[in-house]
Scaffold this motif. Structure first.
Motif, short mmCIF file in Angstrom:
data_model
loop_
_atom_site.label_atom_id
_atom_site.label_comp_id
_atom_site.label_asym_id
_atom_site.label_seq_id
_atom_site.Cartn_x
_atom_site.Cartn_y
_atom_site.Cartn_z
N SER A 1 1.06 -7.14 -4.85
CA SER A 1 0.76 -8.56 -4.61
C SER A 1 0.95 -9.40 -5.87
O SER A 1 1.21 -10.61 -5.78
N GLY A 2 0.84 -8.80 -7.04
CA GLY A 2 0.96 -9.55 -8.28
C GLY A 2 2.38 -9.88 -8.69
O GLY A 2 2.59 -10.68 -9.61
N PHE A 3 3.36 -9.27 -8.02
CA PHE A 3 4.76 -9.56 -8.36
C PHE A 3 5.19 -10.87 -7.69
O PHE A 3 4.70 -11.22 -6.61
N PRO A 4 6.12 -11.59 -8.31
CA PRO A 4 6.58 -12.84 -7.71
C PRO A 4 7.23 -12.63 -6.35
O PRO A 4 7.77 -11.56 -6.07
N ALA A 5 7.17 -13.67 -5.52
CA ALA A 5 7.82 -13.61 -4.20
C ALA A 5 9.31 -13.37 -4.38
O ALA A 5 9.95 -13.95 -5.26
N SER A 6 9.86 -12.50 -3.54
CA SER A 6 11.29 -12.18 -3.60
C SER A 6 11.68 -11.45 -2.34
O SER A 6 10.82 -11.01 -1.55
N ALA A 7 12.97 -11.29 -2.14
CA ALA A 7 13.45 -10.52 -0.99
C ALA A 7 12.97 -9.07 -1.08
O ALA A 7 12.64 -8.45 -0.07
N ALA A 8 12.93 -8.54 -2.30
CA ALA A 8 12.48 -7.16 -2.49
C ALA A 8 11.01 -7.00 -2.11
O ALA A 8 10.62 -6.04 -1.42
N LYS A 9 10.18 -7.94 -2.56
CA LYS A 9 8.75 -7.87 -2.24
C LYS A 9 8.53 -7.97 -0.74
O LYS A 9 7.71 -7.23 -0.16
N SER A 10 9.25 -8.86 -0.09
CA SER A 10 9.14 -9.01 1.36
C SER A 10 9.58 -7.74 2.08
O SER A 10 8.93 -7.28 3.02
N ALA A 11 10.70 -7.14 1.62
CA ALA A 11 11.21 -5.92 2.26
C ALA A 11 10.24 -4.76 2.07
O ALA A 11 10.02 -3.95 2.99
N MET A 12 9.65 -4.65 0.89
CA MET A 12 8.71 -3.57 0.62
C MET A 12 7.42 -3.75 1.42
O MET A 12 6.80 -2.78 1.86
N THR A 13 7.01 -5.00 1.61
CA THR A 13 5.84 -5.28 2.46
C THR A 13 6.11 -4.86 3.89
O THR A 13 5.28 -4.20 4.53
N GLU A 14 7.28 -5.22 4.40
CA GLU A 14 7.61 -4.85 5.78
C GLU A 14 7.78 -3.34 5.94
O GLU A 14 7.44 -2.77 6.98
N ALA A 15 8.29 -2.68 4.90
CA ALA A 15 8.43 -1.22 4.95
C ALA A 15 7.07 -0.55 5.11
O ALA A 15 6.94 0.46 5.83
N ALA A 16 6.04 -1.10 4.46
CA ALA A 16 4.69 -0.55 4.61
C ALA A 16 4.19 -0.74 6.03
O ALA A 16 3.55 0.17 6.61
N LEU A 17 4.46 -1.89 6.63
CA LEU A 17 4.06 -2.13 8.01
C LEU A 17 4.84 -1.23 8.97
O LEU A 17 4.29 -0.71 9.95
N PHE A 18 6.13 -1.03 8.68
CA PHE A 18 6.96 -0.15 9.50
C PHE A 18 6.46 1.29 9.47
O PHE A 18 6.46 1.99 10.49
N ALA A 19 6.02 1.74 8.31
CA ALA A 19 5.56 3.12 8.16
C ALA A 19 4.47 3.46 9.17
O ALA A 19 4.38 4.59 9.66
N VAL A 20 3.65 2.47 9.50
CA VAL A 20 2.54 2.68 10.44
C VAL A 20 2.97 2.46 11.88
O VAL A 20 2.58 3.20 12.80
N ALA A 21 3.79 1.44 12.11
CA ALA A 21 4.14 1.03 13.49
C ALA A 21 5.20 1.91 14.13
O ALA A 21 5.32 1.95 15.35
N ARG A 22 5.96 2.66 13.33
CA ARG A 22 7.09 3.44 13.86
C ARG A 22 6.64 4.50 14.87
O ARG A 22 5.49 4.95 14.86
N ARG A 23 7.58 4.88 15.72
CA ARG A 23 7.31 5.91 16.74
C ARG A 23 8.23 7.10 16.57
O ARG A 23 8.39 7.93 17.48
N PHE A 24 8.89 7.18 15.41
CA PHE A 24 9.81 8.30 15.15
C PHE A 24 9.80 8.64 13.68
O PHE A 24 9.28 7.87 12.87
#
Length: 337
Positions: free
Chosen positions: A314-337
């Motif tokens: 959360s302390g890193f500046p907003a960026s495409a990388a930060k957004s992608a890494m945030t979504e990857a964390a959400l994906f890790a839980v929501a995935r079904r495969f």
């Protein structure tokens, strides 16, 4: 008076697409290193290694190295070889795991040990470990070497710990979290942390990425635990109930056992001991897990760790990388495969 009702758009499920797009160009370089370094004068080595490496895995760990480097604004190329080293470590552990577990399906196809035999699979896993250390040494950073070599040792400890805990009904949630922190999360955290080393960033940035990777890895493994009792083989690329038949005390089982009555506990004791492993027994196990909401409880714990991962960056500046890494964390839980 009339009004037109406009339904709110349904929020899309989280995915790895943003991260894959972010690192696509870099992954071409990583894949080139992987293809080059899995070669050998012994034809069986690249054939067997390629059986798994080309098998359609997510490449989550090397992508995390590249995404973490992007988060830090790193513009060099050292991280390509190191991301390949991370993938070789992961692939080697999968080859060895399938031999230890006697698995026959991985990523929707027969495992290497079934196709080529256990001895060849173990030895090619050793070859890939060796290649990973070659790549680390070529990088020239003792700190990178220390981080990745330590992760390799911790992974092995976690696998042995899981082997010892197999068919042990007394395994607690705390004990299991220690196991997966070692066997799964250690490589996630190392894959992220080494990006801060090559980018020559502060210790605080290193540890923030270490925390992101570690919590993401735990969330990822807990989701795997849930999937084994909540999806079919077509989604998972393996047989449903593998963990059950192998007597693994994963979190859904630990929770169902803790919440069960005397008869249910007796069933779990017999099942984990290996005395109840038929399809009917698996169906009963799934029914008990559903009765006690153990899959949802496991996913809830996974969500907690995913949020910790998100908070860590959360302390890193907003960026495409930060957004992608945030979504990857959400994906890790929501995935079904």
């Amino acid at each position: 008076m009339t009004a037109t009702v406009h339904p709110l758009p349904r929020k899309a499920e989280p995915s790895l697409t943003p991260m894959m797009a972010l690192v696509a160009e870099g992954m071409n370089s990583v894949n080139a290193v992987i293809l080059d370094r899995m070669q050998s004068r012994i034809p069986l080595i690249p054939t067997l290694a390629g059986h798994l490496i080309a098998g359609g895995g997510k490449r989550m760990r090397p992508m995390l190295t590249l995404a973490s480097a992007s988060l830090l604004g790193y513009g060099g190329s050292r991280h390509y070889k190191l991301a390949a080293a991370v993938e070789f470590i992961h692939t080697a552990t999968l080859l060895h795991d399938d031999v230890v577990d006697g698995s026959d399906m991985r990523r929707g196809k027969k495992t290497a040990n079934i196709v080529y035999g256990n001895p060849a699979t173990v030895l090619v896993g050793d070859f890939l470990f060796s290649r990973s250390f070659e790549l680390m040494v070529e990088d020239g950073s003792l700190k990178v070497l220390r981080i990745l070599s330590n992760a390799s040792a911790v992974i092995s400890e976690g696998e042995v710990d899981q082997l010892v805990a197999q068919r042990q009904i007394e395994t607690t949630e705390e004990m299991y979290l220690d196991i997966i922190a070692a066997k799964t999360a250690a490589l996630f955290s190392a894959a992220c942390r080494i990006a801060a080393v090559v980018a020559e960033r502060s210790e605080a940035d290193e540890m923030a990425l270490d925390s992101y990777g570690r919590n993401l890895g735990i969330a990822f493994q807990l989701a795997d635990d849930a999937i084994d009792y909540d999806s079919d083989a077509a989604e998972m690329g393996k047989d449903q109930g593998d963990d059950f038949r192998e007597g693994k005390m994963t979190l859904p089982v630990i929770l169902a056992y803790a919440r069960g009555d005397e008869d249910e506990r007796r069933f779990w004791q017999d099942a984990i001991a290996g005395d109840r492993s038929s399809d009917a027994d698996l169906a009963h196990a799934i029914a008990l897990i559903r009765r006690h909401d153990a899959v949802n409880a496991t996913r809830e714990r996974a969500r907690m760790y995913a949020q910790r991962a998100i908070d860590a960056i959360s302390g890193f500046p907003a960026s495409a990388a930060k957004s992608a890494m945030t979504e990857a964390a959400l994906f890790a839980v929501a995935r079904r495969f």
